[in-house]
Design an enzyme around this catalytic site. Structure first.
Site, short mmCIF file in Angstrom:
data_model
loop_
_atom_site.label_atom_id
_atom_site.label_comp_id
_atom_site.label_asym_id
_atom_site.label_seq_id
_atom_site.Cartn_x
_atom_site.Cartn_y
_atom_site.Cartn_z
N VAL A 170 0.83 -1.20 0.00
CA VAL A 170 0.00 0.00 0.00
C VAL A 170 0.87 1.26 0.00
CG1 VAL A 170 -0.17 0.08 2.54
CG2 VAL A 170 -1.94 1.14 1.14
N ASP A 193 -4.15 -1.28 -12.52
CA ASP A 193 -3.67 -0.77 -11.24
C ASP A 193 -4.34 -1.60 -10.16
OD1 ASP A 193 -2.60 0.77 -9.21
OD2 ASP A 193 -4.17 2.29 -9.31
N ASN A 195 10.54 2.98 -6.22
CA ASN A 195 9.86 4.26 -6.40
C ASN A 195 10.20 5.24 -5.27
OD1 ASN A 195 8.16 6.08 -7.68
ND2 ASN A 195 6.32 5.32 -6.66
N GLY A 221 -34.03 -30.43 10.88
CA GLY A 221 -34.58 -29.55 11.91
C GLY A 221 -33.66 -29.52 13.11
N SER A 229 -36.47 -31.41 17.67
CA SER A 229 -37.64 -30.97 16.90
C SER A 229 -38.62 -32.11 16.65
CB SER A 229 -37.19 -30.38 15.56
OG SER A 229 -36.52 -31.36 14.78
N SER A 271 -28.55 -31.69 9.96
CA SER A 271 -28.04 -31.18 8.67
C SER A 271 -28.25 -29.67 8.57
CB SER A 271 -28.68 -31.91 7.50
OG SER A 271 -30.09 -31.96 7.59
#
Length: 641
Positions: free
Chosen positions: A40, A117, A172, A475, A479, A549
């Site tokens: 960065v 870029d 740079n 479920g 359940s 599941s």
């Protein structure tokens, strides 16, 4: 007057000739695709802005807007903030960073360019991979004040991994270190040691200042000690071998079957490699059928020869089966087809990889269901160590085995990007979660074959006088799934039907006794049960499964294993507070006290079905009534049962 008119006409002719000559010259320039990458704030956007500015690719109104925007963001004096030419998102300008991949076109007298870029922030590494996927060259930027950083190493590794063989190391902001040669030499030496460790054999280093323009379009007087080319000079002259793909065997993934009328049938696509001519013998993969090319058709007419990079429609002499996702290839040198591979993955999603979960794998024009096994290792980009891991997190790079639900046509990525590079897509969100490169097919993929059986699936079902099916009860814990499933089986058994119940607890005593309750183990639990259920339907049985599941993706995975209509999802819809109040096994109490981890509904999610075939509301319907209704639904769905 006549003389003046003749002069005007002659001048117009000369201008027209100049324009035609310019257009002709421009049309035949070579194209170079390259990316800028690095950590960065290394100056990537500024560099590209400088390239656009110096190559005169900015209109006057754009320049005026650029000067105005530069003042708004606080650029000192008359200096221009070149990064604003590329950073188009409001968030990018506010933060002074690149987030998205920005593509820009510019040209010089010698060559045309498309530059990407790419972001420097680690969280946007996935965007960098996108930009690098089509690039011929990478400009790796390093801030002269900071030297080689982790993200520099990561981007260099990814660029090399993706197959970019031309690397420019642009040190740079040399103006901020007084154009000191010793600083530059130390950075180049540091990078060279790292580059060798990852297999980068050569790179071109150069000291630059994107802001001041040093060594961008010409050599700078500020670096008399530097004798190499300027950046533009190198970009204009670097040799990118465009004939390599043409020298390879012919491959064309079929994108579309072109059938405008009964008199024409062709197969359209982009030629990935090689050449093709009328009269060539080609093979259709994965079927392996062969035919002869009768025509190579384009919008501008038929061709005597087509090469890599051209989009064409190929007509065959024989009426053979070929559709989107198939590959046309040279008959005597076809690519491979397999369903198990070793691959390298770059994980691009915030949610970690879930080994065993089914994802869509898209390779060329082929889309198949695929599962990723637990990774063999992940790569530490700083040390190049292979580290043990159980999953891959955002931006992780790892090696893992992949299994697809059917054979796909492929080539190792090192031999061809088109048939070697793929993406993984989440089946629920449709988001791209990973980019990958196939290395080779696993030996077992070639050694294991389907054995033909004399007694067919239909024969098994006919003997039992019923249609196979899977009733998938899902479920929350408590359940009533097992209770209702048992009642349904009793009713079907009384009707003389052949059934079997796969219960979650019972299966974990044997087949799945080695699995725990982490997300990965839950996924593997359902995968195994789904495969067993499929085998039972092959035997002609009606299978009832009672499993929490919790994840939609795994329930869909099982549905895809079966023939259309054979999977009936039965959602036992019980509110959490009611299921917890029952707590027959005392599990909710343990989960609430912290004794039981990864318990569905407490500290692990349950993804309720969105459109189940049958929904049972246990607050309004008794188990007996629910079982009766499920049997009635099954009998109505399949009258032969």
């Amino acid at each position: 007057m006549t003389d003046q008119t003749d002069v005007i006409y002659k001048t117009d002719d000369l201008i027209a000739q100049d324009i035609d000559a310019y257009l002709e010259q421009h049309q035949h320039k070579t194209m170079l695709r390259f990316i800028t990458c690095g950590s960065v704030d290394d100056g990537k956007s500024t560099l590209i802005g400088r390239l656009l500015y110096d190559s005169k690719m900015i209109f006057e109104d754009q320049l005026a807007a650029l000067e105005s925007d530069s003042k708004k963001v606080g650029t000192q004096g008359a200096e221009i903030d070149f990064a604003l030419l590329v950073d188009g998102l409001a968030a990018e300008r506010e933060q002074g960073i690149t987030i998205d991949v920005a593509y820009r076109f510019f040209g010089t007298e010698k060559r045309k360019f498309i530059v990407a870029d790419t972001p420097g922030h680690e969280q946007y590494t996935r965007n960098m991979v996108t930009g690098a996927s089509t690039a011929d060259l990478a400009v790796i930027l390093i801030d002269a004040r900071k030297g080689v950083l982790t993200q520099t190493r990561r981007h260099s590794y990814l660029a090399h991994l993706i197959g970019i063989r031309h690397i420019v190391l642009a040190v740079n902001k040399m103006d901020l270190v007084g154009y000191d040669q010793a600083t530059y030499d130390a950075i180049v030496a540091d990078y060279a040691a790292f580059a060798r460790s990852i297999g980068i054999e050569r790179f071109v280093p150069m000291p630059i200042s994107g802001f001041k323009g040093d060594n961008i379009t010409g050599l700078s007087a500020n670096t008399p000690w530097y004798t190499g080319p300027s950046l533009i000079q190198h970009l204009e002259t670097v040799e990118v071998d465009t004939t390599t793909d043409q020298a390879k065997p012919f491959r064309m993934p079929v994108q579309w079957v072109n059938r405008p009328n009964l008199d024409f049938r062709g197969f359209s696509g982009l030629i990935a490699s090689g050449t093709v001519r009328p009269g060539d013998t080609v093979r259709v993969l994965p079927s392996g059928k062969t035919s002869t090319v009768s025509r190579v058709v384009t919008l501008d007419g038929d061709l005597d020869e087509a090469v890599a990079g051209q989009s064409v429609t190929i007509c065959l002499a024989d009426e053979i089966d070929c559709s989107r996702g198939d590959v046309l290839a040279t008959a005597d040198a076809p690519p491979q087809a397999a369903d198990q591979f070793e691959s390298t993955l770059v994980w691009m999603a915030d949610e970690a990889l879930l080994p065993g979960r089914a994802y869509w794998l898209k390779l060329g024009t082929q889309t198949v269901s695929a599962t990723v096994q637990e990774p063999k290792y992940t790569v530490n980009v700083n040390t190049m160590e292979h580290l043990a891991c159980k999953t891959l997190d955002l931006n992780a790079i790892g090696v893992a085995e992949i299994t697809t639900d059917r054979a796909i046509v492929f080539e190792p990525y090192a031999e061809g990007r088109t048939l070697g590079g793929f993406i993984l897509i989440d089946k629920i969100t449709n988001a791209t979660v990973a980019a990958g490169m196939l290395h080779f097919s696993l030996r077992r993929a070639q050694n294991v074959h389907w054995q033909a059986m004399d007694v067919s699936r239909a024969a098994h079902a006919a003997l039992k006088n019923q249609q196979p099916a899977v009733l998938w009860f899902t479920g929350l814990s408590g359940s009533g799934k097992s209770t209702i499933a048992n009642l349904v089986e009793k009713k079907l058994h009384a009707l003389g039907k052949h059934t079997f119940v796969l219960d979650g607890d019972n299966v974990r005593h044997g087949l799945n006794k080695d699995l725990g309750f982490t997300e990965a183990d839950r996924i593997e639990n359902i995968r195994r049960v789904g495969e067993v259920a499929k085998l039972m339907t092959d035997a002609g049985l009606i299978v009832l499964t009672a499993f929490i599941s919790p994840f939609r993706a795994e329930r869909e995975m099982v549905r895809e294993l079966l023939a259309d209509g054979e999977f009936l999802e039965v959602f036992i819809d019980t509110p959490l507070e009611l299921a917890e109040a029952r707590d027959v096994k005392g599990l909710y109490k343990k989960a609430r006290s912290g004794q039981l981890k990864n318990f569905t509904g407490i500290d692990s999610p349950y993804e309720a079905p969105e459109s189940p075939e049958i929904r049972v509301d246990t607050t309004k319907e008794s188990p007996e009534d629910a079982a009766e209704r499920i049997v009635d639904h099954l009998l109505g769905w399949a009258p032969t049962i």
